[in-house]
Enzyme design. Structure first.
Site, mmCIF file in Angstrom:
data_model
loop_
_atom_site.group_PDB
_atom_site.id
_atom_site.type_symbol
_atom_site.label_atom_id
_atom_site.label_comp_id
_atom_site.label_asym_id
_atom_site.label_seq_id
_atom_site.Cartn_x
_atom_site.Cartn_y
_atom_site.Cartn_z
ATOM 1 N N LEU A 1 0.876 -1.164 0.000
ATOM 2 C CA LEU A 1 0.000 0.000 0.000
ATOM 3 C C LEU A 1 0.915 1.216 0.000
ATOM 4 O O LEU A 1 1.913 1.234 0.733
ATOM 5 C CB LEU A 1 -0.895 0.022 1.251
ATOM 6 C CG LEU A 1 -1.958 -1.080 1.354
ATOM 7 C CD1 LEU A 1 -2.732 -0.931 2.662
ATOM 8 C CD2 LEU A 1 -2.912 -1.055 0.174
ATOM 9 N N ASP A 2 0.597 2.218 -0.814
ATOM 10 C CA ASP A 2 1.516 3.348 -0.915
ATOM 11 C C ASP A 2 1.481 4.224 0.339
ATOM 12 O O ASP A 2 0.670 4.014 1.248
ATOM 13 C CB ASP A 2 1.265 4.163 -2.195
ATOM 14 C CG ASP A 2 -0.070 4.883 -2.211
ATOM 15 O OD1 ASP A 2 -0.518 5.355 -1.150
ATOM 16 O OD2 ASP A 2 -0.663 5.001 -3.299
ATOM 17 N N TYR A 3 2.366 5.185 0.381
ATOM 18 C CA TYR A 3 2.597 6.013 1.562
ATOM 19 C C TYR A 3 1.313 6.649 2.090
ATOM 20 O O TYR A 3 1.080 6.704 3.302
ATOM 21 C CB TYR A 3 3.616 7.096 1.201
ATOM 22 C CG TYR A 3 4.089 7.964 2.348
ATOM 23 C CD1 TYR A 3 4.955 7.458 3.307
ATOM 24 C CD2 TYR A 3 3.688 9.289 2.453
ATOM 25 C CE1 TYR A 3 5.416 8.255 4.360
ATOM 26 C CE2 TYR A 3 4.140 10.097 3.490
ATOM 27 C CZ TYR A 3 5.004 9.571 4.444
ATOM 28 O OH TYR A 3 5.450 10.357 5.468
ATOM 29 N N THR B 1 -1.835 5.653 1.454
ATOM 30 C CA THR B 1 -2.980 4.745 1.486
ATOM 31 C C THR B 1 -2.993 3.985 2.814
ATOM 32 O O THR B 1 -1.960 3.507 3.275
ATOM 33 C CB THR B 1 -2.923 3.752 0.317
ATOM 34 O OG1 THR B 1 -2.979 4.477 -0.916
ATOM 35 C CG2 THR B 1 -4.100 2.786 0.360
#
Length: 232
Positions: free
Chosen positions: A103-105, A107
């Site tokens: 999961l990105d920064y 999210t």
């Protein structure tokens, strides 16, 4: 039971399968004291495996955890820019676990963690077709744009599969994907005129985030793991 050496090393948390192949090619792996030179080597229960002379022990069983990833954390063990990572949030006893996908920064939400490198790889293969569901807040909605995303589009030469999108309320969407390409929801919805301002994952296959608090972790029971494995 015979097991391929690279899988054994990956499951034991020594390296990825490719990394295990490199260790073998470098002559750093032995089986019962004998150096091996090919990853096409099978081992039996009771064989002694060592890397650089240090015996490697197999894990007793696969474990899987649900983690509620906070916003503002990187899904990595080390960030070159020194941003906070998920392992800065997790208790020490969980820091050897592998993350399943990313999961990105910015999210938040459900991130799976496991001690089984092969399971992690299989769960993230596009061919596995495992659904992931997110709640997306967008700055605006556009029916034509959302219909494009529902049909599947190509953005900058990359094809994205059709997304299941339900409008929950104004500017709030429930989005389900099965492919898992990097940042796919943000990329597709932006291209369709509905840029994402907030993204939160609520489920991965049969596993739901539920009421798990931010930054907390819970173990997944064997019945649920078995149900997940049946989808692969």
């Amino acid at each position: 039971m015979k097991t391929r050496i690279a899988k054994f090393l990956s499951d034991a948390g020594i390296s990825s399968r490719r990394g295990a192949e490199n260790l073998i090619a470098a002559g750093r792996v032995t089986v019962n004291g004998q150096k091996i030179d090919t990853p096409v080597t099978f081992i039996n229960d009771g064989d002694e495996i060592a890397v650089d002379g240090v015996v490697v022990h197999a894990r007793a069983k696969t474990v899987l955890y649900a983690f509620h990833k906070p916003v503002g954390t990187m899904t990595t063990s080390h960030d070159p820019e020194h941003r906070k990572t998920i392992y800065d949030v997790l208790d020490e006893k969980y820091k050897n676990l592998k993350y399943v996908g990313r999961l990105d920064y910015n999210t938040s939400g459900l991130l799976l963690l496991t001690n089984d490198g092969d399971l992690s790889r299989r769960l993230t293969l596009p061919s596995s077709n495992i659904s992931r569901t997110y709640i997306a807040t967008v700055s605006r909605t556009d029916d034509n744009g959302l219909n494009r995303a529902r049909r599947g589009i190509t953005v900058h030469g990359i094809k994205y599969r059709p997304m299941q999108i339900d409008v929950i309320q104004k500017n709030t969407l429930r989005v389900t994907v099965t492919e898992g390409k990097k940042n796919e929801i943000r990329i597709v919805l932006r291209a369709c005129g509905c840029p994402v301002t907030k993204l939160h994952r609520i489920s991965f296959g049969p596993i739901s985030l539920g009421n798990l608090s931010v930054g907390k972790i819970r173990e997944i029971n064997q019945k649920t793991i078995d149900a997940l494995l049946k989808t692969l």
